[in-house]
Motif scaffolding. Structure first.
Motif, PDB file in Angstrom:
ATOM      1  N   SER A 211       0.839  -1.201   0.000  1.00 51.75           N
ATOM      2  CA  SER A 211       0.000   0.000   0.000  1.00 51.75           C
ATOM      3  C   SER A 211       0.878   1.258   0.000  1.00 51.75           C
ATOM      4  O   SER A 211       1.775   1.414   0.837  1.00 51.75           O
ATOM      5  N   ARG A 212       0.626   2.137  -0.954  1.00 52.63           N
ATOM      6  CA  ARG A 212       1.340   3.416  -1.100  1.00 52.63           C
ATOM      7  C   ARG A 212       2.854   3.211  -1.263  1.00 52.63           C
ATOM      8  O   ARG A 212       3.661   4.031  -0.813  1.00 52.63           O
ATOM      9  N   VAL A 213       3.233   2.133  -1.921  1.00 49.82           N
ATOM     10  CA  VAL A 213       4.650   1.852  -2.165  1.00 49.82           C
ATOM     11  C   VAL A 213       4.980   2.198  -3.609  1.00 49.82           C
ATOM     12  O   VAL A 213       4.324   1.711  -4.536  1.00 49.82           O
ATOM     13  N   ARG A 214       6.006   3.018  -3.818  1.00 45.53           N
ATOM     14  CA  ARG A 214       6.407   3.421  -5.167  1.00 45.53           C
ATOM     15  C   ARG A 214       7.621   2.637  -5.664  1.00 45.53           C
ATOM     16  O   ARG A 214       7.827   2.507  -6.868  1.00 45.53           O
ATOM     17  N   SER A 215       8.437   2.163  -4.779  1.00 46.62           N
ATOM     18  CA  SER A 215       9.615   1.371  -5.163  1.00 46.62           C
ATOM     19  C   SER A 215       9.875   0.324  -4.100  1.00 46.62           C
ATOM     20  O   SER A 215       9.482   0.485  -2.932  1.00 46.62           O
ATOM     21  N   LEU A 216      10.510  -0.760  -4.505  1.00 45.91           N
ATOM     22  CA  LEU A 216      10.847  -1.873  -3.628  1.00 45.91           C
ATOM     23  C   LEU A 216       9.603  -2.431  -2.938  1.00 45.91           C
ATOM     24  O   LEU A 216       9.398  -2.258  -1.730  1.00 45.91           O
ATOM     25  N   GLY A 217       8.766  -3.091  -3.740  1.00 45.05           N
ATOM     26  CA  GLY A 217       7.611  -3.761  -3.169  1.00 45.05           C
ATOM     27  C   GLY A 217       8.034  -4.959  -2.337  1.00 45.05           C
ATOM     28  O   GLY A 217       9.215  -5.292  -2.204  1.00 45.05           O
ATOM     29  N   CYS A 218       7.050  -5.645  -1.779  1.00 44.75           N
ATOM     30  CA  CYS A 218       7.333  -6.786  -0.905  1.00 44.75           C
ATOM     31  C   CYS A 218       8.074  -7.903  -1.641  1.00 44.75           C
ATOM     32  O   CYS A 218       8.930  -8.576  -1.058  1.00 44.75           O
ATOM     33  N   THR A 219       7.739  -8.088  -2.911  1.00 42.09           N
ATOM     34  CA  THR A 219       8.425  -9.119  -3.690  1.00 42.09           C
ATOM     35  C   THR A 219       9.912  -8.822  -3.802  1.00 42.09           C
ATOM     36  O   THR A 219      10.757  -9.699  -3.584  1.00 42.09           O
ATOM     37  N   GLU A 220      10.246  -7.554  -4.116  1.00 39.50           N
ATOM     38  CA  GLU A 220      11.652  -7.184  -4.237  1.00 39.50           C
ATOM     39  C   GLU A 220      12.341  -7.166  -2.878  1.00 39.50           C
ATOM     40  O   GLU A 220      13.533  -7.495  -2.773  1.00 39.50           O
ATOM     41  N   GLN A 221      11.610  -6.791  -1.843  1.00 40.37           N
ATOM     42  CA  GLN A 221      12.186  -6.819  -0.499  1.00 40.37           C
ATOM     43  C   GLN A 221      12.578  -8.248  -0.113  1.00 40.37           C
ATOM     44  O   GLN A 221      13.665  -8.489   0.422  1.00 40.37           O
ATOM     45  N   PHE A 222      11.688  -9.190  -0.404  1.00 41.04           N
ATOM     46  CA  PHE A 222      12.012 -10.587  -0.091  1.00 41.04           C
ATOM     47  C   PHE A 222      13.223 -11.050  -0.899  1.00 41.04           C
ATOM     48  O   PHE A 222      14.114 -11.724  -0.362  1.00 41.04           O
ATOM     49  N   ARG A 223      13.264 -10.695  -2.177  1.00 41.89           N
ATOM     50  CA  ARG A 223      14.395 -11.110  -3.010  1.00 41.89           C
ATOM     51  C   ARG A 223      15.707 -10.550  -2.462  1.00 41.89           C
ATOM     52  O   ARG A 223      16.722 -11.254  -2.404  1.00 41.89           O
ATOM     53  N   ALA A 224      15.694  -9.278  -2.067  1.00 38.14           N
ATOM     54  CA  ALA A 224      16.920  -8.659  -1.559  1.00 38.14           C
ATOM     55  C   ALA A 224      17.368  -9.300  -0.250  1.00 38.14           C
ATOM     56  O   ALA A 224      18.562  -9.584  -0.057  1.00 38.14           O
ATOM     57  N   MET A 225      16.419  -9.575   0.654  1.00 34.87           N
ATOM     58  CA  MET A 225      16.777 -10.179   1.940  1.00 34.87           C
ATOM     59  C   MET A 225      17.162 -11.645   1.777  1.00 34.87           C
ATOM     60  O   MET A 225      18.060 -12.144   2.478  1.00 34.87           O
ATOM     61  N   ALA A 226      16.512 -12.343   0.857  1.00 31.08           N
ATOM     62  CA  ALA A 226      16.901 -13.727   0.587  1.00 31.08           C
ATOM     63  C   ALA A 226      18.288 -13.773  -0.050  1.00 31.08           C
ATOM     64  O   ALA A 226      19.094 -14.667   0.252  1.00 31.08           O
ATOM     65  N   PHE A 227      18.576 -12.806  -0.924  1.00 30.14           N
ATOM     66  CA  PHE A 227      19.911 -12.715  -1.516  1.00 30.14           C
ATOM     67  C   PHE A 227      20.964 -12.525  -0.429  1.00 30.14           C
ATOM     68  O   PHE A 227      22.044 -13.135  -0.476  1.00 30.14           O
ATOM     69  N   ALA A 228      20.648 -11.696   0.553  1.00 29.67           N
ATOM     70  CA  ALA A 228      21.583 -11.476   1.662  1.00 29.67           C
ATOM     71  C   ALA A 228      21.831 -12.757   2.447  1.00 29.67           C
ATOM     72  O   ALA A 228      22.961 -13.035   2.866  1.00 29.67           O
ATOM     73  N   GLN A 229      20.775 -13.554   2.637  1.00 36.74           N
ATOM     74  CA  GLN A 229      20.930 -14.820   3.348  1.00 36.74           C
ATOM     75  C   GLN A 229      21.771 -15.803   2.546  1.00 36.74           C
ATOM     76  O   GLN A 229      22.639 -16.498   3.099  1.00 36.74           O
ATOM     77  N   LEU A 230      21.520 -15.876   1.256  1.00 33.87           N
ATOM     78  CA  LEU A 230      22.184 -16.872   0.418  1.00 33.87           C
ATOM     79  C   LEU A 230      23.648 -16.543   0.152  1.00 33.87           C
ATOM     80  O   LEU A 230      24.455 -17.450  -0.098  1.00 33.87           O
ATOM     81  N   THR A 231      23.993 -15.262   0.196  1.00 39.72           N
ATOM     82  CA  THR A 231      25.362 -14.859  -0.148  1.00 39.72           C
ATOM     83  C   THR A 231      26.129 -14.303   1.049  1.00 39.72           C
ATOM     84  O   THR A 231      27.214 -13.751   0.880  1.00 39.72           O
ATOM     85  N   TYR A 232      25.555 -14.422   2.244  1.00 44.22           N
ATOM     86  CA  TYR A 232      26.233 -14.033   3.487  1.00 44.22           C
ATOM     87  C   TYR A 232      26.574 -12.544   3.524  1.00 44.22           C
ATOM     88  O   TYR A 232      27.654 -12.152   3.953  1.00 44.22           O
TER      89      TYR A 232
END
Length: 387
Positions: free
Chosen positions: A31-52
């Motif tokens: 809601s009222r999000v212009r950039s970095l929706g929940c899908t991209e947020q999950f991808r970024a945080m999952a990337f952080a987990q996978l690549t330390y």
């Protein structure tokens, strides 16, 4: 075909995005999000987990270094650390808890026919909690001791596949036994726990729900023997008894008889006393069930060593819970990939290889071929912790 897709994009295809969109809509995550929706947020945080990745700046820099591949990885624009920090602080952590629950349900279906150390058709759960230490000045919402903060990760682990079936995150002061009031009880299942969960009123509620428990007795427990079953001491079983609790209040908490098994471990020489409400299984099987409880301890060691849940990217309660739940999602996602692609590698090996190859375009099953018969057997996800 996965030609041209990065390994990260291939992994993300195993996420049920349609169901995730319904979860996001339920909590108004975009809601009222212009950039970095929940899908991209999950991808970024999952990337952080996978690549330390260890910090928000670390995530931003690593992704910008491969900017030409970001769109194919699911990012519409470069990830900025300030935007990601705001998303972790502001978006409801229950979005990620519900996504984890969805992935857990799918993973448990994949692993439901796996065997473990005890030959038993019933579902067997191991219950325990681990503490993650925090700085009290930065995390005042999670009091633990006078000079220390902490969060507790209460986990019910399905021993078929070592998949967490239930997780509750609390501050450090919550008593472990209180989580018994929150558990979804499954009739016919075994719940194995240490003596820190010995609360007879709660155990009797579990018994009335049709489930079985195996735990250890505390010293000085006020009870008397009703009768004894014959035992073979050469197996390590010293006695197998039916007991009744003494005392007015404690006997009201658990008004029925319990089974008490005294067992001497031939390996360590220690004598252990088990309590259970199951009167059918052999005493040695009860002892083996309690021994299998150690898998949840090893699960905690594994995730602390191989996932990012000790150094946090935000200091609020919402940010901490967001990071922990996404770490759980990552663990379960890798377990799903391992089963779906029939990979013989351990989760540890898969994570180690993927951490170095996220931007490559090799299909996963080609990057992780089954090891040759001449090589050493793969390390199990639990054994990898001890190396």
């Amino acid at each position: 075909m996965n030609l041209g897709k990065t390994l990260f994009a291939q992994l993300m295809e195993f996420v049920p995005w349609t169901s995730f969109a319904r979860i996001v809509a339920q909590y108004g995550g975009d809601s009222r999000v212009r950039s970095l929706g929940c899908t991209e947020q999950f991808r970024a945080m999952a990337f952080a987990q996978l690549t330390y990745r260890e910090s928000l700046r670390d995530i931003e820099t690593c992704l910008l270094a491969n900017q030409t591949k970001l769109y194919g990885m699911g990012f519409r624009s470069p990830v900025k650390r300030s935007t990601l920090a705001d998303a972790n602080e502001g978006r409801d952590w229950r979005i990620w808890a519900d996504l984890a629950a969805l992935l857990i349900r799918r993973a448990r279906k994949l692993y439901c026919n796996d065997s473990f150390s005890v030959d038993l058709d019933n579902t067997v759960y191991a219950l325990d909690a681990t503490t993650i230490d925090l700085c009290l000045s930065l995390f005042p919402w999670a009091p633990f001791r006078s000079t220390k903060a902490a969060v507790k990760l209460h986990t019910l682990l399905d021993l078929r596949g070592n998949i967490p079936a239930f997780i509750h995150i609390s501050d450090g002061k919550m008593g472990d036994v209180n989580v018994l009031d929150m558990l979804p009880i499954e009739a016919g299942a075994f719940y194995v726990m240490d003596r820190g969960y010995l609360d007879f009123s709660r155990l009797f509620a579990l018994h009335q729900a049709g489930a079985f428990f195996v735990t250890r007795a505390k010293r000085g427990m006020n009870a008397h023997r009703v009768y004894s079953m014959p035992t073979d001491r050469t197996t390590g079983i010293i006695c197998d008894q039916r007991i009744a609790l003494n005392g007015f209040y404690i006997s009201q908490d658990y008004p029925e008889q319990l089974r008490r098994i005294r067992f001497k471990d031939p390996e360590s020489g220690k004598t252990l006393v088990f309590l259970t409400n199951n009167t059918v299984l052999p005493a040695l099987t009860i002892a083996a069930l309690y021994k299998s409880r150690w898998q949840v301890e090893l699960f905690f060691k594994w995730i602390k060593q191989h996932l990012r849940i000790k150094a946090f990217l935000g200091t609020s309660e919402n940010a901490v819970k967001t990071q922990i739940w996404i770490a759980v999602c990552t663990y379960v996602l890798i377990a799903i990939v391992k089963k779906r692609l029939k990979l013989s590698h351990s989760l540890y090996e898969i994570l180690q290889i993927l951490s170095l190859t996220m931007f490559e375009t090799t299909p996963i099953n080609q990057l992780l071929p089954n090891p040759s018969t001449n090589s050493e057997p793969p390390i199990s996800p639990i054994q990898g912790v001890l190396l």
